[in-house]
Design an enzyme around this catalytic site. Structure first.
Site, PDB file in Angstrom:
ATOM      1  N   GLN A 188      -0.593  10.632  -4.207  1.00 20.81           N
ATOM      2  CA  GLN A 188      -1.036  12.064  -4.469  1.00 20.81           C
ATOM      3  C   GLN A 188      -0.004  12.822  -5.504  1.00 20.81           C
ATOM      4  OE1 GLN A 188      -4.214  13.768  -3.651  1.00 20.81           O
ATOM      5  NE2 GLN A 188      -3.368  14.657  -5.467  1.00 20.81           N
ATOM      6  N   ARG A 235      -5.533   9.987 -10.088  1.00 18.21           N
ATOM      7  CA  ARG A 235      -4.856   9.123  -8.771  1.00 18.21           C
ATOM      8  C   ARG A 235      -5.293   7.824  -9.001  1.00 18.21           C
ATOM      9  NH1 ARG A 235      -5.619  10.977  -3.722  1.00 18.21           N
ATOM     10  NH2 ARG A 235      -4.676   8.894  -3.184  1.00 18.21           N
ATOM     11  N   ASP A 246      -3.635  23.439  -0.860  1.00 18.35           N
ATOM     12  CA  ASP A 246      -4.101  22.172   0.121  1.00 18.35           C
ATOM     13  C   ASP A 246      -4.699  22.957   1.087  1.00 18.35           C
ATOM     14  OD1 ASP A 246      -4.772  19.807   1.201  1.00 18.35           O
ATOM     15  OD2 ASP A 246      -2.841  19.352   1.767  1.00 18.35           O
ATOM     16  N   HIS A 269       2.249  12.113   1.160  1.00 19.38           N
ATOM     17  CA  HIS A 269       1.253  11.457   0.617  1.00 19.38           C
ATOM     18  C   HIS A 269       1.926  11.080  -1.049  1.00 19.38           C
ATOM     19  CE1 HIS A 269      -2.760  10.558  -0.481  1.00 19.38           C
ATOM     20  NE2 HIS A 269      -3.364  11.841  -0.590  1.00 19.38           N
ATOM     21  N   ARG A 326      -3.726   4.421   5.715  1.00 21.12           N
ATOM     22  CA  ARG A 326      -3.462   5.858   5.844  1.00 21.12           C
ATOM     23  C   ARG A 326      -3.790   6.079   7.318  1.00 21.12           C
ATOM     24  NH1 ARG A 326      -7.461  10.446   3.099  1.00 21.12           N
ATOM     25  NH2 ARG A 326      -5.928   9.929   1.636  1.00 21.12           N
TER      26      ARG A 326
HETATM   27  N1  NVA Z   1      -3.067  17.752   3.624  1.00 19.03           N
HETATM   28  C1  NVA Z   1      -4.414  17.193   3.749  1.00 19.03           C
HETATM   29  C2  NVA Z   1      -4.416  16.196   2.410  1.00 19.03           C
HETATM   30  C3  NVA Z   1      -5.626  15.418   2.308  1.00 19.03           C
HETATM   31  C4  NVA Z   1      -5.627  14.643   1.030  1.00 19.03           C
HETATM   32  C5  NVA Z   1      -4.779  16.261   5.089  1.00 19.03           C
HETATM   33  O1  NVA Z   1      -3.853  15.474   5.435  1.00 19.03           O
HETATM   34  O2  NVA Z   1      -5.775  16.163   5.534  1.00 19.03           O
HETATM   35  N1   CP Z   2      -6.575  13.690  -2.079  1.00 20.50           N
HETATM   36  C1   CP Z   2      -6.693  12.767  -1.386  1.00 20.50           C
HETATM   37  O1   CP Z   2      -6.196  11.825  -0.726  1.00 20.50           O
HETATM   38  O2   CP Z   2      -8.360  12.850  -1.021  1.00 20.50           O
HETATM   39  P1   CP Z   2      -8.952  11.721   0.041  1.00 20.50           P
HETATM   40  O3   CP Z   2      -8.557  12.298   1.552  1.00 20.50           O
HETATM   41  O4   CP Z   2     -10.431  12.044  -0.039  1.00 20.50           O
HETATM   42  O5   CP Z   2      -8.450  10.214  -0.085  1.00 20.50           O
END
Ligand code: NVA
Ligand code: CP
Length: 304
Positions: A131, A290, A222, A128, A101
């Site tokens: 997701q 997930r 989101d 992502h 990540r």
């Molecule tokens: N768009 C958000 C998704 C979190 C799962 C981010 O990147 O913070």
């Molecule tokens: N949706 C998602 O990826 O959540 P987190 O950021 O908590 O991992």
């Protein structure tokens, strides 16, 4: 399957179907797979916070008889304490797979290039994929089919939106995106998604959420400011103020339209509390899926 899962684009339509078929089996018969990844180790290397991604991968690995090692943002200090090349080479000597990540998408590509271990994109600023796969699986579970259905995505043209565009295009689901001017998905992403769909799904861009939700089967949003954009949060609140999913907007979609959010959510910003906590919200099914979908991905990638 390719060695890594960096983007939905890495998967063929058949591979996505196979992941979903295996996910069904994993959900129905958990104990059958309790040793599927015995002796395998997954490293979770995270430069951003996480609840779902971290816990679903860790617990998923445990349920498959394997191990998971979590490395928090400060521990490896990717690219500062050590180059991505050296981290990739070292971790590949210990682990079978790495979930990364990170911020720049280039980091995931570089990790995949140098790692002998499987690399899975656990979120980058660009995409992502895990997701979006869990989201499409959830829609399929609820509506029986995704082909020909319409998902209205209201909000920022961000990483989650990009992966949904690719996932919808692959699976034949129409997608309407409504964003304020300047926050729509990049033109290159749209043209790639259109190319992938090859006419099997329609992709439409709106600058008005009302038009986008009409006749939709699923309404998705989101956060307005993603991880790394905290400094822009106040400015974004102003830009996105007319792009909230609330009861009035939901009333314009098909009756019973599913309400989705990848989470974490900000009630009162991108979504009202009554809608996210309402009867058509499937946000926690998405979160649960997930884990099931990622277990299927891990089996597919680690048992090639
Ligand atoms: N768009 C958000 C998704 C979190 C799962 C981010 O990147 O913070
Ligand atoms: N949706 C998602 O990826 O959540 P987190 O950021 O908590 O991992």
């Amino acid at each position: 399957m390719k060695k890594d899962l960096i983007s939905i684009k890495d998967l063929s339509v058949k591979e996505i179907q196979d992941i979903f078929t295996l996910t069904d089996q994993l959900k129905k018969n958990k104990s059958k797979f309790s040793k599927a990844l015995a002796g395998k180790t997954l490293v979770l290397l995270f430069q951003k916070p996480s609840n779902r991604t971290r816990v679903s991968f860790e617990v998923g690995m445990y349920q498959l008889g394997g191990n998971a090692v979590y490395l928090s943002p400060g521990e490896i200090n990717l690219g500062v304490r050590e180059s991505i090349h050296d981290v990739a080479k070292t971790l590949s000597r210990y682990a079978d797979a790495i979930v990364l990540r990170t911020f720049e998408h280039q980091n995931v590509l570089e990790m995949a290039k140098f790692a002998e271990a499987v690399v899975i994109n656990g979120l980058s600023d660009f995409s992502h994929p895990c997701q979006a796969l869990a989201d499409i699986y959830t829609i399929k579970e609820k509506l029986k089919t995704v082909k020909g259905k319409t998902l209205a995505y209201i909000g920022d043209g961000n990483n989650v939106c990009n992966s949904l565009l690719f996932a919808c295009a692959k699976t034949g689901m129409n997608m309407n995106v409504a964003s304020p001017e300047g926050f729509a998905p990049e033109a290159a992403v749209l043209s790639e998604a259109k190319k992938i769909s090859a006419g099997s799904a329609e992709i439409k861009i709106f600058y008005d959420s009302v038009e986008a939700v009409k006749n939709s089967d699923v309404i998705y949003t989101d956060v307005w400011a993603s991880m790394g954009q905290e400094a822009e949060a106040e400015e974004r609140k102003k830009a996105f103020k007319d792009f909230q999913i609330n009861a009035k907007l939901v009333s314009l979609a098909k009756k019973g339209a599913l309400i989705m959010h990848c989470l974490p959510a900000h009630r009162g910003e991108e979504i009202s509390a009554d809608v996210i906590d309402g009867k058509n919200s499937v946000v926690f099914d998405q979160a649960e899926n997930r884990m099931h979908v990622q277990k299927a991905i891990l089996i597919k990638l680690l048992k090639r």
